[in-house]
Design a protein around this motif. Structure first.
Motif, PDB file in Angstrom:
ATOM      1  N   PRO A  74       0.811  -1.226   0.000  1.00 18.54           N
ATOM      2  CA  PRO A  74       0.000   0.000   0.000  1.00 18.54           C
ATOM      3  C   PRO A  74       0.841   1.272   0.000  1.00 18.54           C
ATOM      4  O   PRO A  74       0.423   2.300  -0.553  1.00 18.54           O
ATOM      5  CB  PRO A  74      -0.829  -0.116   1.281  1.00 18.54           C
ATOM      6  CG  PRO A  74      -0.099  -1.076   2.142  1.00 18.54           C
ATOM      7  CD  PRO A  74       0.581  -2.023   1.222  1.00 18.54           C
ATOM      8  N   VAL A  75       2.043   1.217   0.594  1.00 18.71           N
ATOM      9  CA  VAL A  75       2.927   2.384   0.575  1.00 18.71           C
ATOM     10  C   VAL A  75       3.364   2.689  -0.852  1.00 18.71           C
ATOM     11  O   VAL A  75       3.388   3.840  -1.286  1.00 18.71           O
ATOM     12  CB  VAL A  75       4.165   2.139   1.465  1.00 18.71           C
ATOM     13  CG1 VAL A  75       5.032   3.392   1.528  1.00 18.71           C
ATOM     14  CG2 VAL A  75       3.757   1.715   2.863  1.00 18.71           C
ATOM     15  N   LEU A  76       3.694   1.644  -1.605  1.00 19.54           N
ATOM     16  CA  LEU A  76       4.131   1.830  -2.988  1.00 19.54           C
ATOM     17  C   LEU A  76       2.998   2.352  -3.868  1.00 19.54           C
ATOM     18  O   LEU A  76       3.213   3.215  -4.721  1.00 19.54           O
ATOM     19  CB  LEU A  76       4.676   0.521  -3.545  1.00 19.54           C
ATOM     20  CG  LEU A  76       6.120   0.179  -3.155  1.00 19.54           C
ATOM     21  CD1 LEU A  76       6.474  -1.227  -3.587  1.00 19.54           C
ATOM     22  CD2 LEU A  76       7.082   1.184  -3.751  1.00 19.54           C
ATOM     23  N   ARG A  77       1.797   1.839  -3.684  1.00 21.69           N
ATOM     24  CA  ARG A  77       0.659   2.334  -4.468  1.00 21.69           C
ATOM     25  C   ARG A  77       0.450   3.817  -4.202  1.00 21.69           C
ATOM     26  O   ARG A  77       0.202   4.605  -5.125  1.00 21.69           O
ATOM     27  CB  ARG A  77      -0.608   1.538  -4.139  1.00 21.69           C
ATOM     28  CG  ARG A  77      -0.619   0.126  -4.704  1.00 21.69           C
ATOM     29  CD  ARG A  77      -2.019  -0.484  -4.626  1.00 21.69           C
ATOM     30  NE  ARG A  77      -2.448  -0.692  -3.247  1.00 21.69           N
ATOM     31  CZ  ARG A  77      -2.273  -1.823  -2.575  1.00 21.69           C
ATOM     32  NH1 ARG A  77      -1.657  -2.842  -3.145  1.00 21.69           N
ATOM     33  NH2 ARG A  77      -2.715  -1.947  -1.323  1.00 21.69           N
ATOM     34  N   TRP A  78       0.548   4.192  -2.934  1.00 21.02           N
ATOM     35  CA  TRP A  78       0.364   5.590  -2.562  1.00 21.02           C
ATOM     36  C   TRP A  78       1.479   6.462  -3.146  1.00 21.02           C
ATOM     37  O   TRP A  78       1.227   7.544  -3.678  1.00 21.02           O
ATOM     38  CB  TRP A  78       0.328   5.698  -1.043  1.00 21.02           C
ATOM     39  CG  TRP A  78       0.331   7.094  -0.530  1.00 21.02           C
ATOM     40  CD1 TRP A  78      -0.716   7.956  -0.469  1.00 21.02           C
ATOM     41  CD2 TRP A  78       1.456   7.795  -0.006  1.00 21.02           C
ATOM     42  NE1 TRP A  78      -0.320   9.161   0.062  1.00 21.02           N
ATOM     43  CE2 TRP A  78       1.013   9.080   0.363  1.00 21.02           C
ATOM     44  CE3 TRP A  78       2.792   7.453   0.209  1.00 21.02           C
ATOM     45  CZ2 TRP A  78       1.866  10.036   0.912  1.00 21.02           C
ATOM     46  CZ3 TRP A  78       3.636   8.391   0.754  1.00 21.02           C
ATOM     47  CH2 TRP A  78       3.168   9.657   1.101  1.00 21.02           C
ATOM     48  N   ALA A  79       2.738   5.975  -3.076  1.00 23.94           N
ATOM     49  CA  ALA A  79       3.869   6.742  -3.589  1.00 23.94           C
ATOM     50  C   ALA A  79       3.756   6.950  -5.098  1.00 23.94           C
ATOM     51  O   ALA A  79       4.079   8.036  -5.614  1.00 23.94           O
ATOM     52  CB  ALA A  79       5.181   6.037  -3.243  1.00 23.94           C
ATOM     53  N   LYS A  80       3.285   5.945  -5.810  1.00 24.95           N
ATOM     54  CA  LYS A  80       3.154   6.076  -7.263  1.00 24.95           C
ATOM     55  C   LYS A  80       2.042   7.048  -7.639  1.00 24.95           C
ATOM     56  O   LYS A  80       2.149   7.762  -8.637  1.00 24.95           O
ATOM     57  CB  LYS A  80       2.933   4.699  -7.888  1.00 24.95           C
ATOM     58  CG  LYS A  80       4.176   3.812  -7.795  1.00 24.95           C
ATOM     59  CD  LYS A  80       3.929   2.386  -8.258  1.00 24.95           C
ATOM     60  CE  LYS A  80       5.189   1.541  -8.115  1.00 24.95           C
ATOM     61  NZ  LYS A  80       4.993   0.125  -8.522  1.00 24.95           N
TER      62      LYS A  80
END
Length: 261
Positions: A74-80
């Motif tokens: 979820p952190v990566l989805r948010w960062a992208k």
């Protein structure tokens, strides 16, 4: 040029450029006094981040991981999704604070006034502190001046004239882990995504979110810990500070792996 720094109210901690004292040769550097306005802008490095309180998962800037999902997903989805907002910003100004460990040496903090443009990629840095580099200017425009950045030194060092170096010149990287071409918030987010994409394939980790302040502004601190040594894991702990109101990164810190089993 837009004033992103006034909207962020946060120091942008990303890679910059500092030339070595060896360039001074036989000249004694001039230390100009720091005026009150600059001193207020620089402030104290140790006082940038305030006390932290663990945030409840429901208050995080992104959802928690689903059952069976890697904690970083979820952190990566948010960062992208955040990156998509950053590419729409054409240019900005900021106060940048840099402190790096180069080799085994932890360097002191450096404060710089930053102006950055994305297209063509351009960086202007004016050093504010410490006094031995105050007044130094660094200018880089991608594709210009044989793709070299130019350095203007203050005081008697001006006798050396304008110094031009390639971003990856060993002299430029003597006291820097990153070239000037990696400066900026967008480059920071790209690097975080790159490391996250690698970690999600090879490493287990723990993700926690803290509520804190950065220069008095409310912020989230996303902390990623690796509990044990693993192949391809570069850092034991990473911290990314996000301005709570504007959802933009304002600070990054990373700790090397200790002697874990």
């Amino acid at each position: 040029m837009s004033r992103l720094s006034s909207r962020l109210g946060l120091p942008i901690v990303v890679a910059a450029l500092a030339l070595t004292a060896g360039l001074v040769l036989a000249f004694r550097p001039v230390t100009p006094p720091i005026d009150p306005a600059t001193q207020k802008l620089v402030g104290s490095y140790d006082g940038i981040v305030g006390p932290a309180v663990l945030a409840e998962p429901g208050s995080w800037p992104f959802p928690t991981a689903k059952s069976g999902e890697h904690p970083l997903a979820p952190v990566l989805r948010w960062a992208k999704s955040l990156r998509g907002k950053l590419v729409d910003i054409q240019d900005y100004t900021a106060t940048m604070v840099k402190r790096e460990r180069v080799g085994k040496k932890l360097l002191g903090p450096e404060h710089m006034a930053l102006k950055l443009r994305h297209k063509p990629f351009s960086v202007y840095l004016r050093f504010l502190a410490p006094p031995d580099v105050q007044g130094r200017e660094v200018i880089y425009v991608a594709g210009r001046n044989h793709d070299k950045f130019q350095v203007h030194l203050p005081g008697f060092q001006q006798l050396l004239g304008t110094i031009a170096l390639k971003p990856d010149d060993p002299l430029a990287l003597t006291d820097n882990r990153h070239p000037i071409t990696e400066t900026g918030v967008l480059n920071l987010v790209d690097r975080l995504i790159e490391v996250g994409d690698q970690d999600i394939q090879h490493a287990d980790c723990e993700v926690r979110v803290w509520r804190t302040t950065v220069q008095g502004n409310k912020a989230f601190c996303i902390q990623v810990d690796h509990p044990r040594k693993q192949p391809l894991v570069l850092f034991y702990r990473a911290k990314i500070y996000i301005d709570q109101d504007r959802t933009l990164p304002g600070r990054q810190g990373r700790d090397r792996l200790p002697q874990l089993v």
